[in-house]
Design a protein around this motif. Structure first.
Motif, PDB file in Angstrom:
ATOM      1  N   ILE A 160       0.854  -1.187   0.000  1.00 16.82           N
ATOM      2  CA  ILE A 160       0.000   0.000   0.000  1.00 16.82           C
ATOM      3  C   ILE A 160       0.889   1.236   0.000  1.00 16.82           C
ATOM      4  CG2 ILE A 160      -1.688   1.329   1.310  1.00 16.82           C
ATOM      5  CD1 ILE A 160      -2.740  -1.274   2.422  1.00 16.82           C
ATOM      6  N   SER A 161       0.558   2.164  -0.864  1.00 14.18           N
ATOM      7  CA  SER A 161       1.272   3.436  -0.864  1.00 14.18           C
ATOM      8  C   SER A 161       0.278   4.533  -0.476  1.00 14.18           C
ATOM      9  CB  SER A 161       1.895   3.715  -2.236  1.00 14.18           C
ATOM     10  OG  SER A 161       0.892   3.915  -3.197  1.00 14.18           O
ATOM     11  N   TYR A 162       0.810   5.634  -0.029  1.00 12.77           N
ATOM     12  CA  TYR A 162      -0.026   6.752   0.404  1.00 12.77           C
ATOM     13  C   TYR A 162       0.333   7.989  -0.390  1.00 12.77           C
ATOM     14  CZ  TYR A 162      -1.338   3.810   4.303  1.00 12.77           C
ATOM     15  OH  TYR A 162      -1.839   2.786   5.052  1.00 12.77           O
ATOM     16  N   ARG A 163      -0.664   8.847  -0.553  1.00 15.89           N
ATOM     17  CA  ARG A 163      -0.447  10.105  -1.250  1.00 15.89           C
ATOM     18  C   ARG A 163      -1.007  11.214  -0.356  1.00 15.89           C
ATOM     19  NH1 ARG A 163      -2.204   9.669  -6.986  1.00 15.89           N
ATOM     20  NH2 ARG A 163      -0.191   8.666  -7.117  1.00 15.89           N
ATOM     21  N   GLU A 164      -0.255  12.312  -0.259  1.00 14.52           N
ATOM     22  CA  GLU A 164      -0.741  13.454   0.499  1.00 14.52           C
ATOM     23  C   GLU A 164      -1.605  14.315  -0.396  1.00 14.52           C
ATOM     24  OE1 GLU A 164       2.684  15.474   2.070  1.00 14.52           O
ATOM     25  OE2 GLU A 164       2.526  14.387   3.952  1.00 14.52           O
ATOM     26  N   ILE A 165      -2.765  14.703   0.124  1.00 11.12           N
ATOM     27  CA  ILE A 165      -3.688  15.558  -0.607  1.00 11.12           C
ATOM     28  C   ILE A 165      -3.932  16.796   0.231  1.00 11.12           C
ATOM     29  CG2 ILE A 165      -6.035  15.769  -1.493  1.00 11.12           C
ATOM     30  CD1 ILE A 165      -5.984  12.806  -2.080  1.00 11.12           C
ATOM     31  N   ILE A 166      -3.931  17.951  -0.415  1.00 16.42           N
ATOM     32  CA  ILE A 166      -4.255  19.194   0.273  1.00 16.42           C
ATOM     33  C   ILE A 166      -5.724  19.484  -0.016  1.00 16.42           C
ATOM     34  CG2 ILE A 166      -3.809  21.670   0.396  1.00 16.42           C
ATOM     35  CD1 ILE A 166      -0.906  21.046  -0.355  1.00 16.42           C
ATOM     36  N   THR A 167      -6.493  19.698   1.056  1.00 14.61           N
ATOM     37  CA  THR A 167      -7.931  19.907   0.905  1.00 14.61           C
ATOM     38  C   THR A 167      -8.435  20.854   1.982  1.00 14.61           C
ATOM     39  OG1 THR A 167     -10.063  18.782   0.710  1.00 14.61           O
ATOM     40  CG2 THR A 167      -8.535  17.937   2.363  1.00 14.61           C
TER      41      THR A 167
END
Length: 188
Positions: A6-13
């Motif tokens: 599993i990989s993760y991605r940072e999202i700005i919201t």
């Protein structure tokens, strides 16, 4: 990276970065034009407020009009006394996001309990009316923050396996359903 990793991605919201709730009671002293004999009614109208973040709190400043209907001259005449009152409620933020990217936050305040009269009585000195008021606010601070989301290495799954639908009711089962089954249970 392997297929099952599993990989993760940072999202700005934009998200709620702070929340708070505050219940307040206050007593206001209304001075009518005549010495009141008894209180016939009391109501609050024209409530307005504004909220601003100040450090780890939100300051809610507002006004409302208190109308007191009273009798005077030994209950032979009546009048209404009106007074505009101001208030400031400091709402502590109980939930704060430490990953907020900027201090430029939108503040939303909602009165979950509009100012309401609990009690209105002639004061001990007999010249004023003491009005006890309650009010309650919920505040939210909304700003940009980072969230991490798990990324599916296989991309978007277009179709879901039929095994995911085994708990659904079939059309045949719906046709055989008695629409009055709840009434039969309640009558027992």
């Amino acid at each position: 990276m392997s297929e099952n990793e599993i990989s993760y991605r940072e999202i700005i919201t934009k998200a709620v970065c702070g929340k708070g709730r505050k219940f307040s009671e206050a007593t206001h002293h209304i001075t009518p034009a005549h010495r009141p004999t008894s209180i016939l009614g009391c109501w609050i109208i024209n409530h307005s407020y504004d909220a601003e973040k100040r450090g780890d709190t939100v300051e809610v400043q507002g006004t409302y009009d208190i109308n007191v209907w009273f009798s005077y001259t030994n209950n032979t005449k009546t009048d209404v006394a009106t007074q505009t009152v101001t208030y400031t409620d400091i709402v502590p933020l109980s939930m704060k996001d430490e990953n907020v990217l900027t201090e430029d936050l939108d503040v939303v305040a909602r009165a979950v309990q509009q100012p309401n009269t609990l009690e209105a009585v002639v004061s001990e000195n007999g010249t004023t009316v003491d009005v006890q008021v309650e009010r309650e606010f919920i505040v939210e601070c909304i700003g940009e923050t980072k969230v991490a989301v798990a990324v599916n290495p296989q991309g978007i799954v277009e179709e879901y396996p039929i095994a995911d639908y085994v708990d659904q009711v079939t059309d045949e089962e719906l046709e055989n359903l008695d629409p009055h089954f709840m009434h039969e249970e309640l009558d027992k």
